[in-house]
Scaffold this motif. Sequence first.
Motif, PDB file in Angstrom:
ATOM      1  N   PRO A   1       0.797  -1.225   0.000  1.00  0.00           N
ATOM      2  CA  PRO A   1       0.000   0.000   0.000  1.00  0.00           C
ATOM      3  C   PRO A   1       0.829   1.274   0.000  1.00  0.00           C
ATOM      4  CG  PRO A   1      -0.911  -1.571   1.542  1.00  0.00           C
ATOM      5  CD  PRO A   1       0.391  -2.148   1.067  1.00  0.00           C
ATOM      6  N   THR A   2       1.935   1.295   0.753  1.00  0.00           N
ATOM      7  CA  THR A   2       2.760   2.499   0.807  1.00  0.00           C
ATOM      8  C   THR A   2       3.476   2.717  -0.522  1.00  0.00           C
ATOM      9  OG1 THR A   2       3.067   2.229   3.188  1.00  0.00           O
ATOM     10  CG2 THR A   2       4.588   3.706   2.057  1.00  0.00           C
ATOM     11  N   THR A   3       3.973   1.636  -1.118  1.00  0.00           N
ATOM     12  CA  THR A   3       4.603   1.753  -2.430  1.00  0.00           C
ATOM     13  C   THR A   3       3.621   2.313  -3.444  1.00  0.00           C
ATOM     14  OG1 THR A   3       6.122  -0.088  -1.976  1.00  0.00           O
ATOM     15  CG2 THR A   3       5.736   0.468  -4.293  1.00  0.00           C
ATOM     16  N   ARG A   4       2.392   1.828  -3.406  1.00  0.00           N
ATOM     17  CA  ARG A   4       1.388   2.286  -4.382  1.00  0.00           C
ATOM     18  C   ARG A   4       0.980   3.735  -4.158  1.00  0.00           C
ATOM     19  NH1 ARG A   4      -0.093  -3.213  -3.734  1.00  0.00           N
ATOM     20  NH2 ARG A   4      -1.620  -2.769  -2.095  1.00  0.00           N
ATOM     21  N   VAL A   5       0.889   4.168  -2.880  1.00  0.00           N
ATOM     22  CA  VAL A   5       0.505   5.560  -2.646  1.00  0.00           C
ATOM     23  C   VAL A   5       1.617   6.505  -3.109  1.00  0.00           C
ATOM     24  CG1 VAL A   5       1.320   5.894  -0.253  1.00  0.00           C
ATOM     25  CG2 VAL A   5      -0.721   7.073  -1.034  1.00  0.00           C
ATOM     26  N   VAL A   6       2.874   6.080  -2.991  1.00  0.00           N
ATOM     27  CA  VAL A   6       3.988   6.879  -3.508  1.00  0.00           C
ATOM     28  C   VAL A   6       3.950   6.898  -5.033  1.00  0.00           C
ATOM     29  CG1 VAL A   6       6.504   7.061  -3.680  1.00  0.00           C
ATOM     30  CG2 VAL A   6       5.445   6.504  -1.480  1.00  0.00           C
ATOM     31  N   GLU A   7       3.674   5.750  -5.645  1.00  0.00           N
ATOM     32  CA  GLU A   7       3.606   5.694  -7.110  1.00  0.00           C
ATOM     33  C   GLU A   7       2.483   6.587  -7.646  1.00  0.00           C
ATOM     34  OE1 GLU A   7       5.331   1.160  -7.847  1.00  0.00           O
ATOM     35  OE2 GLU A   7       3.181   1.480  -7.598  1.00  0.00           O
ATOM     36  N   ARG A   8       1.347   6.628  -6.962  1.00  0.00           N
ATOM     37  CA  ARG A   8       0.250   7.489  -7.407  1.00  0.00           C
ATOM     38  C   ARG A   8       0.617   8.962  -7.252  1.00  0.00           C
ATOM     39  NH1 ARG A   8      -2.880   3.647  -4.675  1.00  0.00           N
ATOM     40  NH2 ARG A   8      -3.419   5.097  -2.986  1.00  0.00           N
ATOM     41  N   ALA A   9       1.308   9.279  -6.158  1.00  0.00           N
ATOM     42  CA  ALA A   9       1.751  10.661  -5.966  1.00  0.00           C
ATOM     43  C   ALA A   9       2.731  11.060  -7.063  1.00  0.00           C
ATOM     44  CB  ALA A   9       2.399  10.815  -4.590  1.00  0.00           C
TER      45      ALA A   9
END
Length: 222
Positions: A129-137
Amino acid sequence: MRQEGVQETVAMLHTVPALAASLTELAKEARPGAKVLNFVDESLLQDTIAAGDPPPHVLRRLIAYATYAKESGAGVLLVTCSSIGEAAERARPYAELPVLRIDEPMAEEAVRTGVRIGVLATLASTLGPTTRVVERAAARQGPAREVVPYLCEGAFEALRGGDPARHDALVLDGFGKLAAQVDVVVLAQASMARIVGDAPAGAVPVLSSPRSGVAQLAHMTA
């Protein structure tokens, strides 16, 4: 709009009981004079770890906590567990108040700070989840970024087993390995913030979620 003579209330949902006190202090700094309402439910994290991702009943209970917060007079619910952060996002259309996840501001800061962003976690259920939220940002901000995930094997188990020193040692070891490859390191869990002060001097910037995540409360209307 704020009503004269009515005390503001903000609510937080925790899955790690030990974090409630420190995050409450940060909430009082962000929203002076506000009443801070804490919900603590370890089972949300336990069930997410067991399933690998937040199962449907975790989403249903998160929506219920948003309802409880609203009924208790809160104007916002901050979810302080990154492992259930994506469930918090899915709960937003069903909630009658804003539902925030603690790690979104950290992700935005990370993509402003470097091109190669390391994500350090002690739980596989948080790393994704943290990797994905960074990727979306990164996608929102335009220029290409590379996100490098790293799991500190055994660290979470050490912390749960009452050995914070081993937890910190494993996290710092993982940090050293990851820092050599990236421009900035993101700590995926609020419980990892304790290691920031122990990071080697001169190393890459280290970002954690508690202060920036709780600071979101300052901008919410009650």
